[in-house]
Write an enzyme that holds these catalytic residues in place. Structure first.
Site, PDB file in Angstrom:
ATOM      1  CG  ASP A   1      -1.840   0.911   1.268  1.00  0.00           C
ATOM      2  OD1 ASP A   1      -2.028   1.875   0.246  1.00  0.00           O
ATOM      3  OD2 ASP A   1      -2.744   0.809   2.179  1.00  0.00           O
TER       4      ASP A   1
ATOM      5  CB  THR B   1       4.651  -3.031   5.890  1.00  0.00           C
ATOM      6  OG1 THR B   1       3.571  -2.287   6.358  1.00  0.00           O
ATOM      7  CG2 THR B   1       5.002  -4.195   6.561  1.00  0.00           C
TER       8      THR B   1
HETATM    9  P1  IMP Z   1       1.874  -0.449   3.841  1.00  0.00           P
HETATM   10  O1  IMP Z   1       2.881  -0.533   4.991  1.00  0.00           O
HETATM   11  O2  IMP Z   1       1.218   0.769   3.683  1.00  0.00           O
HETATM   12  O3  IMP Z   1       2.390  -0.725   2.522  1.00  0.00           O
HETATM   13  O4  IMP Z   1       0.508  -1.251   4.162  1.00  0.00           O
HETATM   14  C1  IMP Z   1       0.788  -2.669   4.026  1.00  0.00           C
HETATM   15  C2  IMP Z   1      -0.084  -3.642   4.803  1.00  0.00           C
HETATM   16  O5  IMP Z   1      -1.173  -2.811   5.292  1.00  0.00           O
HETATM   17  C3  IMP Z   1      -0.323  -4.835   4.431  1.00  0.00           C
HETATM   18  O6  IMP Z   1       0.419  -5.915   4.830  1.00  0.00           O
HETATM   19  C4  IMP Z   1      -1.895  -5.085   5.088  1.00  0.00           C
HETATM   20  O7  IMP Z   1      -1.466  -5.786   6.130  1.00  0.00           O
HETATM   21  C5  IMP Z   1      -2.409  -3.997   5.352  1.00  0.00           C
HETATM   22  N1  IMP Z   1      -3.304  -3.180   4.453  1.00  0.00           N
HETATM   23  C6  IMP Z   1      -3.016  -2.418   3.301  1.00  0.00           C
HETATM   24  N2  IMP Z   1      -4.176  -2.231   2.544  1.00  0.00           N
HETATM   25  C7  IMP Z   1      -5.094  -3.245   3.272  1.00  0.00           C
HETATM   26  C8  IMP Z   1      -6.673  -3.686   2.876  1.00  0.00           C
HETATM   27  O8  IMP Z   1      -7.124  -3.000   1.844  1.00  0.00           O
HETATM   28  N3  IMP Z   1      -7.081  -4.358   3.707  1.00  0.00           N
HETATM   29  C9  IMP Z   1      -6.448  -5.118   4.668  1.00  0.00           C
HETATM   30  N4  IMP Z   1      -5.131  -4.842   5.070  1.00  0.00           N
HETATM   31  C10 IMP Z   1      -4.623  -3.875   4.284  1.00  0.00           C
END
Ligand code: IMP
Ligand code: MG
Length: 185
Positions: free
Chosen positions: A106, A110
């Site tokens: 996203d 992470t």
């Molecule tokens: P990032 O660190 O913003 O890239 O987020 C990644 C993490 O957020 C993923 O591993 C998911 O656990 C969680 N995440 C992001 N979007 C969603 C969603 O639409 N549904 C559920 N979990 C999400």
């Protein structure tokens, strides 16, 4: 727990499409690592279902390990980028080919965090496979080597992906209308 029919927006990826794409990814990864050993690192818990299916399409020798991270701080349904390691690898990855398997990228925070951490352990190679990519949400650049599906900026659930720890068992991936979703107290 609320019935998902009460808040589902639409099915974005159905069971058949998931099955086909996961098989393709398995074949592609097997070709890429032909003649080499691979360590699959599953990011718990969202990556669990995807990893289980993906590894059964690998035709190369591989081992499996898991890590669990959680982000804390602002935003309950978005990652804040402050990442905590809940469960670390049991494997010493120095000199190994590592493929990280994650459910969704996203903001990228992470993955950026975990990649940085794993690189310091000096693996032979480090690549990333994600099931879903929300490209337009990227805040931190991360290189993703294998992507299942590009999806729009919607909150999704199913096929390992949760809303408040529920709905992971569903065989499809759907978007949620979060205005209709009610968290069980
Ligand atoms: P990032 O660190 O913003 O890239 O987020 C990644 C993490 O957020 C993923 O591993 C998911 O656990 C969680 N995440 C992001 N979007 C969603 C969603 O639409 N549904 C559920 N979990 C999400
Ligand atoms: Mg996750």
């Amino acid at each position: 727990m609320q019935d998902y029919h009460d808040f589902i927006d639409e099915v974005l990826v159905d069971e058949k499409a998931i099955e086909t794409r996961v098989a393709e990814l398995g074949a592609q990864i097997s070709r890429a690592y032909a003649g080499q050993e691979l360590l699959i690192v599953c990011l718990l818990r969202g990556g669990l279902t995807f990893t289980a299916d993906l590894t059964r399409h690998l035709t190369i020798p591989h081992t499996l390990d898991c890590m669990s991270l959680s982000s804390y701080g602002v935003g309950h349904y978005a990652s804040s980028g402050n990442v905590r390691v809940n469960l670390d690898l049991m494997t010493n990855i120095e000199g190994l080919n590592v493929l990280l398997v994650e459910d969704i990228v996203d903001s990228g925070r992470t993955l950026a965090h975990v990649l940085h951490m794993l690189k310091t352990r000096e693996p032979k190679s480090l690549q990333v496979c994600v099931l879903l990519d929300k490209k337009y949400r990227r805040e931190v650049p991360v290189e993703v080597d294998y992507v299942g599906f590009d999806i729009p900026d919607k909150y999704v659930f199913g096929y390992g992906i949760d809303i408040d720890e529920h709905y992971r068992h569903l065989r499809f991936i759907a978007s949620a209308d979060m205005k209709k979703y009610k968290k069980t107290p």
